[in-house]
Scaffold this motif. Structure first.
Motif, PDB file in Angstrom:
ATOM      1  N   THR A 101     -81.355  30.219  46.453  1.00  0.00           N
ATOM      2  CA  THR A 101     -81.730  29.015  45.717  1.00  0.00           C
ATOM      3  C   THR A 101     -81.873  29.300  44.230  1.00  0.00           C
ATOM      4  O   THR A 101     -81.449  28.503  43.390  1.00  0.00           O
ATOM      5  N   ARG A 102     -82.450  30.440  43.892  1.00  0.00           N
ATOM      6  CA  ARG A 102     -82.595  30.793  42.483  1.00  0.00           C
ATOM      7  C   ARG A 102     -81.220  30.923  41.810  1.00  0.00           C
ATOM      8  O   ARG A 102     -81.015  30.441  40.683  1.00  0.00           O
ATOM      9  N   THR A 103     -80.284  31.560  42.500  1.00  0.00           N
ATOM     10  CA  THR A 103     -78.938  31.746  41.954  1.00  0.00           C
ATOM     11  C   THR A 103     -78.241  30.408  41.734  1.00  0.00           C
ATOM     12  O   THR A 103     -77.583  30.195  40.708  1.00  0.00           O
ATOM     13  N   LEU A 104     -78.397  29.493  42.683  1.00  0.00           N
ATOM     14  CA  LEU A 104     -77.776  28.178  42.537  1.00  0.00           C
ATOM     15  C   LEU A 104     -78.343  27.425  41.332  1.00  0.00           C
ATOM     16  O   LEU A 104     -77.611  26.750  40.605  1.00  0.00           O
ATOM     17  N   LEU A 105     -79.654  27.529  41.121  1.00  0.00           N
ATOM     18  CA  LEU A 105     -80.273  26.888  39.961  1.00  0.00           C
ATOM     19  C   LEU A 105     -79.791  27.524  38.656  1.00  0.00           C
ATOM     20  O   LEU A 105     -79.500  26.822  37.680  1.00  0.00           O
ATOM     21  N   GLU A 106     -79.701  28.842  38.647  1.00  0.00           N
ATOM     22  CA  GLU A 106     -79.246  29.536  37.440  1.00  0.00           C
ATOM     23  C   GLU A 106     -77.804  29.164  37.105  1.00  0.00           C
ATOM     24  O   GLU A 106     -77.456  28.962  35.934  1.00  0.00           O
ATOM     25  N   ARG A 107     -76.962  29.075  38.118  1.00  0.00           N
ATOM     26  CA  ARG A 107     -75.561  28.704  37.892  1.00  0.00           C
ATOM     27  C   ARG A 107     -75.456  27.243  37.460  1.00  0.00           C
ATOM     28  O   ARG A 107     -74.611  26.886  36.636  1.00  0.00           O
ATOM     29  N   LEU A 108     -76.309  26.403  38.046  1.00  0.00           N
ATOM     30  CA  LEU A 108     -76.303  24.994  37.656  1.00  0.00           C
ATOM     31  C   LEU A 108     -76.663  24.854  36.177  1.00  0.00           C
ATOM     32  O   LEU A 108     -76.081  24.035  35.463  1.00  0.00           O
ATOM     33  N   LYS A 109     -77.597  25.653  35.731  1.00  0.00           N
ATOM     34  CA  LYS A 109     -77.984  25.626  34.315  1.00  0.00           C
ATOM     35  C   LYS A 109     -76.800  25.980  33.418  1.00  0.00           C
ATOM     36  O   LYS A 109     -76.714  25.528  32.264  1.00  0.00           O
ATOM     37  N   GLN A 110     -75.864  26.750  33.955  1.00  0.00           N
ATOM     38  CA  GLN A 110     -74.664  27.126  33.214  1.00  0.00           C
ATOM     39  C   GLN A 110     -73.535  26.101  33.378  1.00  0.00           C
ATOM     40  O   GLN A 110     -72.432  26.301  32.876  1.00  0.00           O
ATOM     41  N   GLY A 111     -73.826  25.024  34.112  1.00  0.00           N
ATOM     42  CA  GLY A 111     -72.823  23.981  34.282  1.00  0.00           C
ATOM     43  C   GLY A 111     -71.919  24.170  35.473  1.00  0.00           C
ATOM     44  O   GLY A 111     -70.883  23.496  35.579  1.00  0.00           O
ATOM     45  N   GLU A 112     -72.306  25.062  36.397  1.00  0.00           N
ATOM     46  CA  GLU A 112     -71.496  25.325  37.583  1.00  0.00           C
ATOM     47  C   GLU A 112     -72.236  24.839  38.827  1.00  0.00           C
ATOM     48  O   GLU A 112     -73.428  25.108  38.983  1.00  0.00           O
ATOM     49  N   SER A 113     -71.519  24.151  39.694  1.00  0.00           N
ATOM     50  CA  SER A 113     -72.146  23.650  40.910  1.00  0.00           C
ATOM     51  C   SER A 113     -71.151  23.684  42.055  1.00  0.00           C
ATOM     52  O   SER A 113     -69.947  23.888  41.851  1.00  0.00           O
ATOM     53  N   ILE A 114     -71.653  23.463  43.262  1.00  0.00           N
ATOM     54  CA  ILE A 114     -70.776  23.415  44.432  1.00  0.00           C
ATOM     55  C   ILE A 114     -69.947  22.132  44.449  1.00  0.00           C
ATOM     56  O   ILE A 114     -69.100  21.950  45.321  1.00  0.00           O
ATOM     57  N   TYR A 115     -70.173  21.255  43.484  1.00  0.00           N
ATOM     58  CA  TYR A 115     -69.395  20.028  43.335  1.00  0.00           C
ATOM     59  C   TYR A 115     -68.396  20.145  42.191  1.00  0.00           C
ATOM     60  O   TYR A 115     -67.690  19.191  41.884  1.00  0.00           O
ATOM     61  N   VAL A 156     -66.419  16.069  47.916  1.00  0.00           N
ATOM     62  CA  VAL A 156     -65.948  17.016  46.892  1.00  0.00           C
ATOM     63  C   VAL A 156     -66.784  18.298  46.889  1.00  0.00           C
ATOM     64  O   VAL A 156     -66.513  19.217  46.118  1.00  0.00           O
ATOM     65  N   ARG A 157     -67.794  18.353  47.751  1.00  0.00           N
ATOM     66  CA  ARG A 157     -68.634  19.549  47.827  1.00  0.00           C
ATOM     67  C   ARG A 157     -67.864  20.684  48.495  1.00  0.00           C
ATOM     68  O   ARG A 157     -67.264  20.513  49.542  1.00  0.00           O
ATOM     69  N   ASP A 158     -67.884  21.847  47.877  1.00  0.00           N
ATOM     70  CA  ASP A 158     -67.276  23.042  48.458  1.00  0.00           C
ATOM     71  C   ASP A 158     -68.230  24.205  48.229  1.00  0.00           C
ATOM     72  O   ASP A 158     -68.272  24.798  47.155  1.00  0.00           O
ATOM     73  N   CYS A 159     -68.997  24.520  49.259  1.00  0.00           N
ATOM     74  CA  CYS A 159     -70.034  25.546  49.119  1.00  0.00           C
ATOM     75  C   CYS A 159     -69.449  26.937  48.919  1.00  0.00           C
ATOM     76  O   CYS A 159     -70.148  27.832  48.416  1.00  0.00           O
ATOM     77  N   GLU A 160     -68.189  27.129  49.289  1.00  0.00           N
ATOM     78  CA  GLU A 160     -67.575  28.441  49.081  1.00  0.00           C
ATOM     79  C   GLU A 160     -67.406  28.761  47.600  1.00  0.00           C
ATOM     80  O   GLU A 160     -67.191  29.911  47.238  1.00  0.00           O
ATOM     81  N   ARG A 161     -67.519  27.752  46.736  1.00  0.00           N
ATOM     82  CA  ARG A 161     -67.502  28.019  45.293  1.00  0.00           C
ATOM     83  C   ARG A 161     -68.626  28.972  44.906  1.00  0.00           C
ATOM     84  O   ARG A 161     -68.539  29.694  43.911  1.00  0.00           O
ATOM     85  N   ALA A 162     -69.705  28.940  45.690  1.00  0.00           N
ATOM     86  CA  ALA A 162     -70.884  29.739  45.342  1.00  0.00           C
ATOM     87  C   ALA A 162     -70.772  31.192  45.784  1.00  0.00           C
ATOM     88  O   ALA A 162     -71.601  32.016  45.391  1.00  0.00           O
ATOM     89  N   ARG A 163     -69.780  31.527  46.605  1.00  0.00           N
ATOM     90  CA  ARG A 163     -69.719  32.887  47.154  1.00  0.00           C
ATOM     91  C   ARG A 163     -69.713  33.971  46.069  1.00  0.00           C
ATOM     92  O   ARG A 163     -70.508  34.931  46.142  1.00  0.00           O
ATOM     93  N   PRO A 164     -68.835  33.884  45.047  1.00  0.00           N
ATOM     94  CA  PRO A 164     -68.867  34.947  44.021  1.00  0.00           C
ATOM     95  C   PRO A 164     -70.181  35.010  43.256  1.00  0.00           C
ATOM     96  O   PRO A 164     -70.616  36.093  42.862  1.00  0.00           O
ATOM     97  N   TRP A 165     -70.850  33.854  43.060  1.00  0.00           N
ATOM     98  CA  TRP A 165     -72.143  33.863  42.375  1.00  0.00           C
ATOM     99  C   TRP A 165     -73.177  34.604  43.224  1.00  0.00           C
ATOM    100  O   TRP A 165     -73.958  35.409  42.703  1.00  0.00           O
TER     101      TRP A 165
END
Length: 319
Positions: free
Chosen positions: A280-294, A245-254
């Motif tokens: 990596t910092r952006t991914l952590l910040e987005r994860l804190k907002q409840g958004e992930s590549i999953y 269910v991982r889709d790393c392209e979800r992170a492109r706009p972030w």
């Protein structure tokens, strides 16, 4: 849901013979598409270099690439690798490439792995990676699933001690070191789903990651290092059902919003340069907002606290 995404999610639930059959057919389709792409699109090495010269390297770089995704280049791949060595300037900076020895799931590979010999283990990551690995002075990290090859002044620093971590992307891994050293990730003809550094933020969080990406059991793999010495390495495997269910392209706009990625079109694909630390910092910040590549996730207070700790560790100036 697109058919490709549906098949990806279904695959881990199928018997092994069915998985192998589907992968074989997918590989045949991929090769046919690449052959057709080469007939349609001719790419000049000079144009590739011109686009690369528009990027600002000035740091260590890990390269993920597939030339056939772009089209048919007028010069052989070794010419591109030589250009990369010059552009990265391996007199002062280090060039890295992934050297994973398999193209199945991590679990399937480990289930069938009797041992790992660093001196002879194959590199399934394509022409660019294999060419760098064959160069004088290149060093390969000792890890049975996610080894990395490094060439340049910090090659030893990147590749030593990878085997000390219980997960492939821990603090001793080349991937985590590239993030800490504020290096770059170069994508040549591939998208974000080829970026192994996505797992750095997961391993930073460990048990506090809201998506448990690893299976609970670990593997003990008999290994032989570059000097011929025997040792055992413990590692875990990604859960294939979670990976599906991982889709790393979800992170492109972030990443685009954060200024962590720059992409330019080339042939039938693109070139991209990513700031590994900001990534990596952006991914952590987005994860804190409840958004992930999953997909969307719900966080517990202790998970939010863990993310905050990791963000402070990444950027001590904001502590």
């Amino acid at each position: 849901m697109h058919l490709k995404a549906f098949v990806k999610r279904l695959l881990p639930h199928l018997p092994r013979w069915a998985q192998q059959s589907i992968r074989k057919r997918a590989e045949q389709q991929r090769l046919a598409q690449h052959a057709a792409r080469k007939q349609r699109t001719q790419v000049l090495l000079a144009d590739v270099i011109a686009q690369l010269e528009g990027f600002e390297f000035g740091s260590d770089v890990i390269v993920h690439g597939s030339i056939s995704n772009i089209g048919k280049m007028d010069k052989p791949v070794p010419a591109l690798v030589e250009a990369l060595l010059h552009l990265v300037d391996t007199r002062h900076h280090t060039l890295l490439v992934p050297a994973l020895p398999y193209n199945t799931t991590m679990k399937e590979y480990l289930d069938g792995l009797a041992n790992f010999d660093l001196r002879s283990a194959k590199n399934a990551m394509g022409a660019i990676s294999n060419l760098v690995m064959a160069m004088p002075g290149a060093m390969r990290s000792l890890h049975p699933t996610h080894s990395v090859v490094a060439l340049g002044p910090q090659a030893l620093a990147y590749t030593q001690d990878h085997q000390r971590d219980s997960t492939p992307f821990g603090p001793h891994s080349p991937y985590a070191k590239l993030t800490a050293r504020r290096g770059k990730i170069l994508l040549v003809g591939v998208g974000l789903n080829s970026v192994t550094c996505f797992h750095v933020y997961e391993d930073l969080l460990g048990a506090d990651c809201p998506v448990q990406v690893y299976l609970p059991n670990s593997y003990t793999v008999p290994c032989i290092d570059a000097q011929g010495q025997s040792l055992s390495i413990n590692t875990v495997a990604h859960n294939p059902q979670v990976s599906a269910v991982r889709d790393c392209e979800r992170a492109r706009p972030w990443l685009e919003q954060a200024g962590a990625i720059r992409s330019v079109p080339l042939g039938e694909a693109e070139l991209s340069l990513i700031d590994a630390w900001l990534f990596t910092r952006t991914l952590l910040e987005r994860l804190k907002q409840g958004e992930s590549i999953y997909g969307k996730v719900r966080l517990k207070p202790e998970q939010i606290a863990a993310i905050d700790r990791r963000l402070r560790e990444l950027d001590p100036s904001k502590a």
